[in-house]
Write a protein that holds these residues in place. Sequence first.
Motif, PDB file in Angstrom:
ATOM      1  N   LEU A  62       1.036  -1.156   0.561  1.00 21.99           N
ATOM      2  CA  LEU A  62      -0.326   0.101   0.113  1.00 21.99           C
ATOM      3  C   LEU A  62       0.841   1.081   0.372  1.00 21.99           C
ATOM      4  N   ASP A  63       1.937   1.212   0.688  1.00 21.80           N
ATOM      5  CA  ASP A  63       3.070   1.999   1.201  1.00 21.80           C
ATOM      6  C   ASP A  63       3.503   2.888  -0.414  1.00 21.80           C
ATOM      7  N   ASP A  64       4.522   1.394  -1.128  1.00 27.56           N
ATOM      8  CA  ASP A  64       5.410   1.251  -2.128  1.00 27.56           C
ATOM      9  C   ASP A  64       4.914   0.971  -3.203  1.00 27.56           C
ATOM     10  N   GLY A  65       3.895   0.354  -3.427  1.00 23.50           N
ATOM     11  CA  GLY A  65       2.866  -0.266  -4.631  1.00 23.50           C
ATOM     12  C   GLY A  65       3.605  -1.206  -5.103  1.00 23.50           C
ATOM     13  N   HIS A  66       4.408  -1.796  -3.754  1.00 24.47           N
ATOM     14  CA  HIS A  66       4.731  -3.376  -3.882  1.00 24.47           C
ATOM     15  C   HIS A  66       5.540  -4.053  -2.597  1.00 24.47           C
ATOM     16  N   PRO A  67       4.951  -5.027  -2.607  1.00 20.69           N
ATOM     17  CA  PRO A  67       5.373  -6.256  -1.117  1.00 20.69           C
ATOM     18  C   PRO A  67       6.837  -5.597  -0.746  1.00 20.69           C
ATOM     19  N   ARG A  68       6.715  -6.083   0.353  1.00 21.84           N
ATOM     20  CA  ARG A  68       8.361  -5.850   0.907  1.00 21.84           C
ATOM     21  C   ARG A  68       9.134  -7.745   0.871  1.00 21.84           C
ATOM     22  N   PHE A  69      10.526  -7.324   0.304  1.00 18.68           N
ATOM     23  CA  PHE A  69      10.703  -8.853   0.012  1.00 18.68           C
ATOM     24  C   PHE A  69      10.632  -9.646   1.298  1.00 18.68           C
ATOM     25  N   PHE A  70      11.129  -9.004   2.658  1.00 20.36           N
ATOM     26  CA  PHE A  70      11.319 -10.200   3.672  1.00 20.36           C
ATOM     27  C   PHE A  70      10.409 -10.662   3.579  1.00 20.36           C
ATOM     28  N   PRO A  71       8.781 -10.566   4.569  1.00 18.09           N
ATOM     29  CA  PRO A  71       7.826 -10.831   4.368  1.00 18.09           C
ATOM     30  C   PRO A  71       7.030 -11.603   3.303  1.00 18.09           C
ATOM     31  N   PHE A  72       7.262 -11.278   2.266  1.00 13.05           N
ATOM     32  CA  PHE A  72       6.448 -11.379   1.607  1.00 13.05           C
ATOM     33  C   PHE A  72       7.150 -13.002   1.416  1.00 13.05           C
ATOM     34  N   TYR A  73       8.395 -12.898   0.941  1.00 10.72           N
ATOM     35  CA  TYR A  73       9.087 -14.268   1.013  1.00 10.72           C
ATOM     36  C   TYR A  73       8.549 -15.081   1.416  1.00 10.72           C
ATOM     37  N   GLY A  74       8.526 -14.036   3.351  1.00 13.63           N
ATOM     38  CA  GLY A  74       8.351 -15.417   4.105  1.00 13.63           C
ATOM     39  C   GLY A  74       7.004 -16.533   4.151  1.00 13.63           C
ATOM     40  N   ILE A  75       6.285 -15.354   4.093  1.00 11.23           N
ATOM     41  CA  ILE A  75       4.601 -15.994   4.041  1.00 11.23           C
ATOM     42  C   ILE A  75       4.766 -16.851   2.657  1.00 11.23           C
ATOM     43  N   CYS A  76       5.976 -16.167   1.849  1.00  8.69           N
ATOM     44  CA  CYS A  76       5.628 -17.641   0.316  1.00  8.69           C
ATOM     45  C   CYS A  76       6.503 -18.723   1.055  1.00  8.69           C
ATOM     46  N   ILE A  77       7.358 -18.996   1.789  1.00  6.75           N
ATOM     47  CA  ILE A  77       8.077 -20.100   2.331  1.00  6.75           C
ATOM     48  C   ILE A  77       6.983 -21.216   3.160  1.00  6.75           C
ATOM     49  N   ALA A  78       6.488 -20.224   3.651  1.00  3.83           N
ATOM     50  CA  ALA A  78       5.066 -21.019   4.944  1.00  3.83           C
ATOM     51  C   ALA A  78       4.105 -21.127   3.923  1.00  3.83           C
ATOM     52  N   ALA A  79       3.835 -21.333   2.928  1.00  3.05           N
ATOM     53  CA  ALA A  79       2.525 -21.266   2.437  1.00  3.05           C
ATOM     54  C   ALA A  79       3.055 -23.168   1.854  1.00  3.05           C
ATOM     55  N   GLY A  80       4.139 -21.990   0.951  1.00  3.96           N
ATOM     56  CA  GLY A  80       4.895 -23.704  -0.095  1.00  3.96           C
ATOM     57  C   GLY A  80       4.770 -24.709   1.051  1.00  3.96           C
TER      58      GLY A  80
END
Length: 132
Positions: A62-80
Motif C-alpha cells: 500500500l505504501d510503495d506499490g510492491h510488498p517488502r521482500f522479507f515478509p512476502f518471501y516468508g509468507i511464500c515459504i510458509a504457504a509452500g
Amino acid sequence: EFQDKADWTEDEKRTYSSKFGLGQVSIRCPIQSPLDFIAIIYGYLPFLIPGWWAVWALKGYLDDGHPRFFPFYGICIAAGFALVNEAITKQICKRVLPAEITSRPAEAVCKHPGMPSGHVMNAWTLMVWCLL
C-alpha cells in the motif's frame, strides 16, 4: 470441520454443545475454563508470525506499490511448506507408517492425518530460514 455427536464420548456429550476444527485447532464449546481458552490461543501461535508478515507485506504494498521482500518471501515459504506437508509428506506417512502414528485420537475433530504436524513443520522451516 464439525464432528458429528455420534462420534463423541459420553463425557463430551455431557460437557460440550459443539466441537469443530478451525485451522487445525480443535475448539470445544462452551469453553470450560481459562486454561481451555489459553490452550486454544496457544494452538494459533504458529499463525502469529505469518500473520504479522502478511500485514507487513500489505503495508509495504500500500505504501510503495510492491510488498517488502522479507515478509512476502516468508509468507511464500510458509504457504509452500504447508502445501508440501499436506499434499505430499502427510500422504506418504499415511501410506508408509502404521495408523497408530499418523491418525489423530478418536476425540479429535480433524480427521485428516495428524503426523507430521503442520504446525511443527512450518515453525521449524520458518525458524531455520530466519536464522540463516
